[in-house]
Design a protein around this motif. Structure first.
Motif, PDB file in Angstrom:
ATOM      1  N   LEU A 187     -40.362  -3.881  -6.556  1.00 55.86           N
ATOM      2  CA  LEU A 187     -41.318  -4.122  -7.631  1.00 55.86           C
ATOM      3  C   LEU A 187     -40.817  -5.187  -8.601  1.00 55.86           C
ATOM      4  O   LEU A 187     -41.595  -6.018  -9.085  1.00 55.86           O
ATOM      5  CB  LEU A 187     -41.620  -2.825  -8.372  1.00 55.86           C
ATOM      6  N   GLY A 188     -39.525  -5.183  -8.887  1.00 56.51           N
ATOM      7  CA  GLY A 188     -38.981  -6.226  -9.751  1.00 56.51           C
ATOM      8  C   GLY A 188     -39.195  -7.611  -9.165  1.00 56.51           C
ATOM      9  O   GLY A 188     -39.621  -8.538  -9.864  1.00 56.51           O
ATOM     10  N   GLY A 189     -38.941  -7.743  -7.860  1.00 58.36           N
ATOM     11  CA  GLY A 189     -39.108  -9.033  -7.198  1.00 58.36           C
ATOM     12  C   GLY A 189     -40.545  -9.478  -7.093  1.00 58.36           C
ATOM     13  O   GLY A 189     -40.844 -10.678  -7.080  1.00 58.36           O
ATOM     14  N   ALA A 190     -41.468  -8.527  -7.020  1.00 61.59           N
ATOM     15  CA  ALA A 190     -42.882  -8.869  -6.876  1.00 61.59           C
ATOM     16  C   ALA A 190     -43.552  -9.119  -8.224  1.00 61.59           C
ATOM     17  O   ALA A 190     -44.245 -10.130  -8.417  1.00 61.59           O
ATOM     18  CB  ALA A 190     -43.612  -7.752  -6.125  1.00 61.59           C
ATOM     19  N   LEU A 191     -43.357  -8.204  -9.176  1.00 61.20           N
ATOM     20  CA  LEU A 191     -44.093  -8.278 -10.441  1.00 61.20           C
ATOM     21  C   LEU A 191     -43.642  -9.441 -11.312  1.00 61.20           C
ATOM     22  O   LEU A 191     -44.429  -9.963 -12.112  1.00 61.20           O
ATOM     23  CB  LEU A 191     -43.936  -6.960 -11.198  1.00 61.20           C
ATOM     24  N   LYS A 192     -42.399  -9.867 -11.182  1.00 57.82           N
ATOM     25  CA  LYS A 192     -41.941 -10.990 -12.009  1.00 57.82           C
ATOM     26  C   LYS A 192     -42.734 -12.258 -11.728  1.00 57.82           C
ATOM     27  O   LYS A 192     -42.831 -13.146 -12.583  1.00 57.82           O
ATOM     28  CB  LYS A 192     -40.440 -11.225 -11.804  1.00 57.82           C
ATOM     29  N   ASN A 193     -43.329 -12.364 -10.539  1.00 59.13           N
ATOM     30  CA  ASN A 193     -44.115 -13.564 -10.224  1.00 59.13           C
ATOM     31  C   ASN A 193     -45.366 -13.679 -11.090  1.00 59.13           C
ATOM     32  O   ASN A 193     -45.823 -14.786 -11.398  1.00 59.13           O
ATOM     33  CB  ASN A 193     -44.503 -13.569  -8.736  1.00 59.13           C
ATOM     34  N   ILE A 194     -45.924 -12.539 -11.481  1.00 54.61           N
ATOM     35  CA  ILE A 194     -47.090 -12.564 -12.378  1.00 54.61           C
ATOM     36  C   ILE A 194     -46.676 -13.091 -13.742  1.00 54.61           C
ATOM     37  O   ILE A 194     -47.352 -13.937 -14.338  1.00 54.61           O
ATOM     38  CB  ILE A 194     -47.700 -11.159 -12.528  1.00 54.61           C
ATOM     39  N   GLY A 219     -42.917  -8.968 -20.896  1.00 53.59           N
ATOM     40  CA  GLY A 219     -43.244  -8.857 -19.478  1.00 53.59           C
ATOM     41  C   GLY A 219     -42.339  -7.875 -18.772  1.00 53.59           C
ATOM     42  O   GLY A 219     -42.784  -7.062 -17.950  1.00 53.59           O
ATOM     43  N   MET A 220     -41.055  -7.899 -19.108  1.00 50.23           N
ATOM     44  CA  MET A 220     -40.123  -6.937 -18.517  1.00 50.23           C
ATOM     45  C   MET A 220     -40.462  -5.520 -18.945  1.00 50.23           C
ATOM     46  O   MET A 220     -40.324  -4.571 -18.161  1.00 50.23           O
ATOM     47  CB  MET A 220     -38.683  -7.294 -18.895  1.00 50.23           C
ATOM     48  N   ALA A 221     -40.932  -5.344 -20.181  1.00 43.65           N
ATOM     49  CA  ALA A 221     -41.336  -4.001 -20.621  1.00 43.65           C
ATOM     50  C   ALA A 221     -42.478  -3.482 -19.746  1.00 43.65           C
ATOM     51  O   ALA A 221     -42.495  -2.298 -19.372  1.00 43.65           O
ATOM     52  CB  ALA A 221     -41.767  -4.044 -22.089  1.00 43.65           C
ATOM     53  N   GLU A 222     -43.414  -4.339 -19.392  1.00 41.98           N
ATOM     54  CA  GLU A 222     -44.530  -3.937 -18.526  1.00 41.98           C
ATOM     55  C   GLU A 222     -44.053  -3.630 -17.116  1.00 41.98           C
ATOM     56  O   GLU A 222     -44.479  -2.655 -16.495  1.00 41.98           O
ATOM     57  CB  GLU A 222     -45.595  -5.034 -18.481  1.00 41.98           C
ATOM     58  N   ILE A 223     -43.186  -4.481 -16.595  1.00 40.48           N
ATOM     59  CA  ILE A 223     -42.656  -4.269 -15.250  1.00 40.48           C
ATOM     60  C   ILE A 223     -41.946  -2.920 -15.181  1.00 40.48           C
ATOM     61  O   ILE A 223     -42.120  -2.145 -14.235  1.00 40.48           O
ATOM     62  CB  ILE A 223     -41.691  -5.420 -14.865  1.00 40.48           C
ATOM     63  N   LYS A 224     -41.149  -2.626 -16.199  1.00 42.36           N
ATOM     64  CA  LYS A 224     -40.416  -1.362 -16.213  1.00 42.36           C
ATOM     65  C   LYS A 224     -41.366  -0.170 -16.309  1.00 42.36           C
ATOM     66  O   LYS A 224     -41.208   0.821 -15.596  1.00 42.36           O
ATOM     67  CB  LYS A 224     -39.415  -1.346 -17.372  1.00 42.36           C
ATOM     68  N   SER A 238     -32.749  -3.791 -15.193  1.00 45.83           N
ATOM     69  CA  SER A 238     -31.728  -4.507 -15.958  1.00 45.83           C
ATOM     70  C   SER A 238     -30.828  -5.332 -15.041  1.00 45.83           C
ATOM     71  O   SER A 238     -29.916  -6.013 -15.519  1.00 45.83           O
ATOM     72  CB  SER A 238     -30.870  -3.515 -16.753  1.00 45.83           C
ATOM     73  N   GLY A 239     -31.087  -5.264 -13.741  1.00 42.80           N
ATOM     74  CA  GLY A 239     -30.230  -5.922 -12.757  1.00 42.80           C
ATOM     75  C   GLY A 239     -30.799  -7.208 -12.200  1.00 42.80           C
ATOM     76  O   GLY A 239     -31.706  -7.826 -12.765  1.00 42.80           O
ATOM     77  N   LEU A 240     -30.270  -7.585 -11.046  1.00 42.04           N
ATOM     78  CA  LEU A 240     -30.603  -8.880 -10.446  1.00 42.04           C
ATOM     79  C   LEU A 240     -32.060  -8.993 -10.037  1.00 42.04           C
ATOM     80  O   LEU A 240     -32.679 -10.046 -10.213  1.00 42.04           O
ATOM     81  CB  LEU A 240     -29.696  -9.118  -9.227  1.00 42.04           C
ATOM     82  N   SER A 241     -32.627  -7.916  -9.493  1.00 43.24           N
ATOM     83  CA  SER A 241     -34.022  -7.979  -9.061  1.00 43.24           C
ATOM     84  C   SER A 241     -34.984  -7.736 -10.217  1.00 43.24           C
ATOM     85  O   SER A 241     -36.200  -7.813 -10.048  1.00 43.24           O
ATOM     86  CB  SER A 241     -34.295  -6.953  -7.950  1.00 43.24           C
ATOM     87  N   GLY A 242     -34.429  -7.436 -11.394  1.00 42.45           N
ATOM     88  CA  GLY A 242     -35.240  -7.233 -12.583  1.00 42.45           C
ATOM     89  C   GLY A 242     -35.150  -8.427 -13.501  1.00 42.45           C
ATOM     90  O   GLY A 242     -35.765  -9.467 -13.274  1.00 42.45           O
ATOM     91  N   ILE A 243     -34.347  -8.308 -14.550  1.00 47.50           N
ATOM     92  CA  ILE A 243     -34.258  -9.372 -15.541  1.00 47.50           C
ATOM     93  C   ILE A 243     -33.704 -10.665 -14.938  1.00 47.50           C
ATOM     94  O   ILE A 243     -34.109 -11.772 -15.320  1.00 47.50           O
ATOM     95  CB  ILE A 243     -33.413  -8.915 -16.761  1.00 47.50           C
ATOM     96  N   GLY A 244     -32.792 -10.546 -13.958  1.00 46.56           N
ATOM     97  CA  GLY A 244     -32.236 -11.750 -13.339  1.00 46.56           C
ATOM     98  C   GLY A 244     -33.295 -12.602 -12.673  1.00 46.56           C
ATOM     99  O   GLY A 244     -33.405 -13.809 -12.920  1.00 46.56           O
ATOM    100  N   ASP A 245     -34.102 -11.969 -11.824  1.00 46.20           N
ATOM    101  CA  ASP A 245     -35.144 -12.701 -11.107  1.00 46.20           C
ATOM    102  C   ASP A 245     -36.254 -13.146 -12.050  1.00 46.20           C
ATOM    103  O   ASP A 245     -36.841 -14.223 -11.893  1.00 46.20           O
ATOM    104  CB  ASP A 245     -35.717 -11.812  -9.990  1.00 46.20           C
ATOM    105  N   LEU A 246     -36.555 -12.335 -13.063  1.00 45.10           N
ATOM    106  CA  LEU A 246     -37.610 -12.683 -14.013  1.00 45.10           C
ATOM    107  C   LEU A 246     -37.250 -13.945 -14.793  1.00 45.10           C
ATOM    108  O   LEU A 246     -38.073 -14.865 -14.922  1.00 45.10           O
ATOM    109  CB  LEU A 246     -37.833 -11.518 -14.982  1.00 45.10           C
ATOM    110  N   VAL A 247     -36.041 -14.017 -15.288  1.00 47.11           N
ATOM    111  CA  VAL A 247     -35.631 -15.171 -16.091  1.00 47.11           C
ATOM    112  C   VAL A 247     -35.672 -16.456 -15.261  1.00 47.11           C
ATOM    113  O   VAL A 247     -36.235 -17.474 -15.671  1.00 47.11           O
ATOM    114  CB  VAL A 247     -34.225 -14.953 -16.686  1.00 47.11           C
TER     115      VAL A 247
END
Length: 343
Positions: A187-194, A219-224, A238-247
């Motif tokens: 989900l982190g890898g997919a939702l960050k694209n939005i 946006g990260m608050a929504e993803i979480k 908070s990891g690589l597939s979350g905030i890392g990929d989002l940034v």
């Protein structure tokens, strides 16, 4: 020398094939484009997707899926999300029971709202289900193909399998962590694209760094929120597939989702923006699926909602930003406030 197969010859598929070849795997790279296959085999280039790199000799391209996966110990699937189901259906009868399947596509299926591993389990025979792992994280193909230092995460319910795949991909320039949370990593890898599309829109509107910082944070608050509702571990984001990929996806010139959003922010509609793109922007289909998931789970996701309306309902980007800014007053972190007795 062990054999690996990579399904999908776009930029990310080609970069993964190069990584595996440099890790001493004999790699078969399958793609449906005859022209691309011929170019890779004869010219050792992929001019449409990775124009500045040379494809190693250890990679053989083919259009034949059966030929590609024959004797492969590891099969990496890197096709667009809308093609995953078709590919999995074809693969089901071609793979040995002990073949490791790596899902490296970041998206959510539009019709079913399934994550990619769920689509794979839907189509692959039952004996293969426990062999599926997910690869995600901040990993632009352009940089991986040039062997610039990159760090990603492998997700699997089996620690043994995750560490086995970790060994397959690890190199001096490609560091791999493991995580048992498949739901969160996908989900982190997919939702960050939005959120990256939204970030591109704000860039196209020339709104500046303050706007983008706010967008990434909220946006990260929504993803979480959405991820936890769907069964993810909140720590994963908070990891690589979350905030890392989002940034990286919101900020990088390599980001196709940010690039598409930029075109929309400059005044193009979705069809015009897509027509100017060479590569798939997964955030478009994911926005539609995520909007439905948020409604289904009754999750507050205002950025996802506004992105959906801009993409599919012809909403003005400026109006969307204005509505986000003028929403009702909120506490920044609701969970903290709930635990403050006298705040």
């Amino acid at each position: 020398m062990n054999k690996a197969a990579v399904i999908g010859g776009g930029s990310w598929g080609s970069a993964i094939a190069m990584l595996l070849a440099n890790n001493d795997y004999r790699v078969s790279l399958q793609d449906i484009s005859k022209d691309l296959v011929t170019e890779i085999n004869e010219e050792r280039t992929n001019s449409n997707y990775l124009p500045e790199v040379r494809i190693p000799e250890g990679i053989t391209a083919t259009t034949d899926l059966k030929e590609a996966v024959k004797d492969a110990k590891v099969v990496v699937i890197v096709v667009p999300s809308h093609a995953i189901r078709r590919v999995a259906e074809e693969l089901s009868g071609l793979l040995d029971d002990d073949t490791v399947i790596v899902s490296a596509t970041k998206g959510i299926e539009e019709e079913s709202c399934y994550r990619m591993s769920e689509v794979l389990k839907d189509e692959l025979r039952a004996e293969l289900h426990d062999n599926i792992v997910v690869l995600s994280g901040p990993s632009h193909a352009e940089e991986v193909s040039k062997e610039l230092p990159t760090t990603v995460v492998i997700a699997s319910s089996s620690r043994l399998l995750a560490e086995k795949v970790q060994d397959v991909f690890m190199s001096e320039t490609f560091r791999v962590y493991t995580n048992p949370d498949i739901v969160g990593v996908e989900l982190g890898g997919a939702l960050k694209n939005i959120i990256a599309i939204a970030a591109g829109i704000t860039d196209g509107l020339d709104y500046g760094d303050n706007t983008k910082a706010a967008l990434i944070t909220r946006g990260m608050a929504e993803i979480k929120r959405l991820g936890v509702a769907l069964g993810a571990d909140p720590m994963t984001f908070s990891g690589l597939s979350g905030i890392g990929d989002l940034v990286v996806t919101c900020a990088s010139e390599h980001s196709r989702n940010r690039r598409l959003g930029f075109k929309i922010g400059q005044g193009k509609n979705l069809e015009q923006a897509l027509n100017e793109m060479k590569m798939v922007a997964e955030g478009v289909r994911t926005a539609k699926a995520a909007y439905q998931l948020a409604k289904r789970e009754e999750i507050d996701a205002p950025i996802i909602k506004q992105a959906y309306q801009v993409l599919f309902k012809d909403k003005s980007p400026r109006r969307a930003v204005n509505e986000l800014m003028m929403r009702g007053k909120k506490h920044e972190i609701e969970e903290v406030v709930k635990n403050k007795d006298n705040w």
